[in-house]
Design a protein around this motif. Structure first.
Motif, PDB file in Angstrom:
ATOM      1  N   TYR A  93     -20.351   6.141 -19.446  1.00 28.16           N
ATOM      2  CA  TYR A  93     -21.719   6.205 -19.954  1.00 28.16           C
ATOM      3  C   TYR A  93     -22.560   5.065 -19.377  1.00 28.16           C
ATOM      4  O   TYR A  93     -23.697   5.280 -18.943  1.00 28.16           O
ATOM      5  CB  TYR A  93     -21.720   6.151 -21.485  1.00 28.16           C
ATOM      6  N   GLN A  94     -22.010   3.863 -19.360  1.00 27.94           N
ATOM      7  CA  GLN A  94     -22.756   2.710 -18.844  1.00 27.94           C
ATOM      8  C   GLN A  94     -23.036   2.875 -17.351  1.00 27.94           C
ATOM      9  O   GLN A  94     -24.109   2.506 -16.863  1.00 27.94           O
ATOM     10  CB  GLN A  94     -21.990   1.409 -19.113  1.00 27.94           C
ATOM     11  N   PHE A  95     -22.078   3.406 -16.613  1.00 27.05           N
ATOM     12  CA  PHE A  95     -22.292   3.631 -15.182  1.00 27.05           C
ATOM     13  C   PHE A  95     -23.404   4.638 -14.941  1.00 27.05           C
ATOM     14  O   PHE A  95     -24.283   4.423 -14.111  1.00 27.05           O
ATOM     15  CB  PHE A  95     -20.988   4.110 -14.519  1.00 27.05           C
ATOM     16  N   VAL A  96     -23.390   5.731 -15.676  1.00 29.98           N
ATOM     17  CA  VAL A  96     -24.438   6.743 -15.509  1.00 29.98           C
ATOM     18  C   VAL A  96     -25.777   6.180 -15.938  1.00 29.98           C
ATOM     19  O   VAL A  96     -26.818   6.456 -15.320  1.00 29.98           O
ATOM     20  CB  VAL A  96     -24.081   8.027 -16.300  1.00 29.98           C
ATOM     21  N   GLU A 102     -33.177   9.361 -15.746  1.00 29.55           N
ATOM     22  CA  GLU A 102     -34.502   9.823 -16.147  1.00 29.55           C
ATOM     23  C   GLU A 102     -35.455   9.867 -14.961  1.00 29.55           C
ATOM     24  O   GLU A 102     -36.314  10.740 -14.872  1.00 29.55           O
ATOM     25  CB  GLU A 102     -35.096   8.911 -17.233  1.00 29.55           C
ATOM     26  N   LYS A 103     -35.302   8.927 -14.041  1.00 28.12           N
ATOM     27  CA  LYS A 103     -36.188   8.871 -12.882  1.00 28.12           C
ATOM     28  C   LYS A 103     -35.850   9.948 -11.855  1.00 28.12           C
ATOM     29  O   LYS A 103     -36.661  10.241 -10.985  1.00 28.12           O
ATOM     30  CB  LYS A 103     -36.115   7.492 -12.231  1.00 28.12           C
TER      31      LYS A 103
END
Length: 128
Positions: A93-96, A102-103
């Protein structure tokens, strides 16, 4: 040809034709022949015991919902494996999150997607 030779060859020809059809159907992707049915557990004749909630009974082979098969794994190793599994998902999750997805979204934001004003909802306004 004699009638006797035709009689002796007929079963062989039938078998080879049936074998050819069966191999063709399996090559074509048709369903396999049906499997033999499972031996079902007998239907309970009396009420279940109240503490029988950790048993998964699918009608074929009841088994415990909790695995007690790993008696060789101590609680420290189990806890560390559990923490490691959770840590793997947190790390993913932190890597993603660092890639800022969002950008990279090619869609327009919902606020920008409205061409007309929002329609009025509810009863019409009272006339004075």
């Amino acid at each position: 040809h004699t009638m006797a030779s035709v009689r002796t060859l007929a079963p062989l020809v039938r078998r080879s034709a049936a074998a050819a059809r069966s191999t063709q159907t399996s090559v074509r992707g048709f369903a396999s022949p049906p499997l033999p049915p499972f031996a079902r557990s007998p239907t309970p004749t009396q009420k279940l015991v109240e503490n029988n909630d950790a048993v998964w009974d699918d009608g074929v082979a009841p088994e415990l919902g909790l695995d007690f098969d790993c008696q060789h794994v101590d609680s420290t190793e189990g806890f560390m494996s559990w923490i490691g599994g959770l840590g793997l998902f947190v790390g993913l999750y932190q890597f993603v999150k660092t890639t800022e997805p969002e950008k990279k979204n090619p869609a327009v934001n919902r606020k920008m997607n409205i061409v007309i004003e929002s329609p009025r909802v509810g009863p019409p306004p009272a006339e004075e």
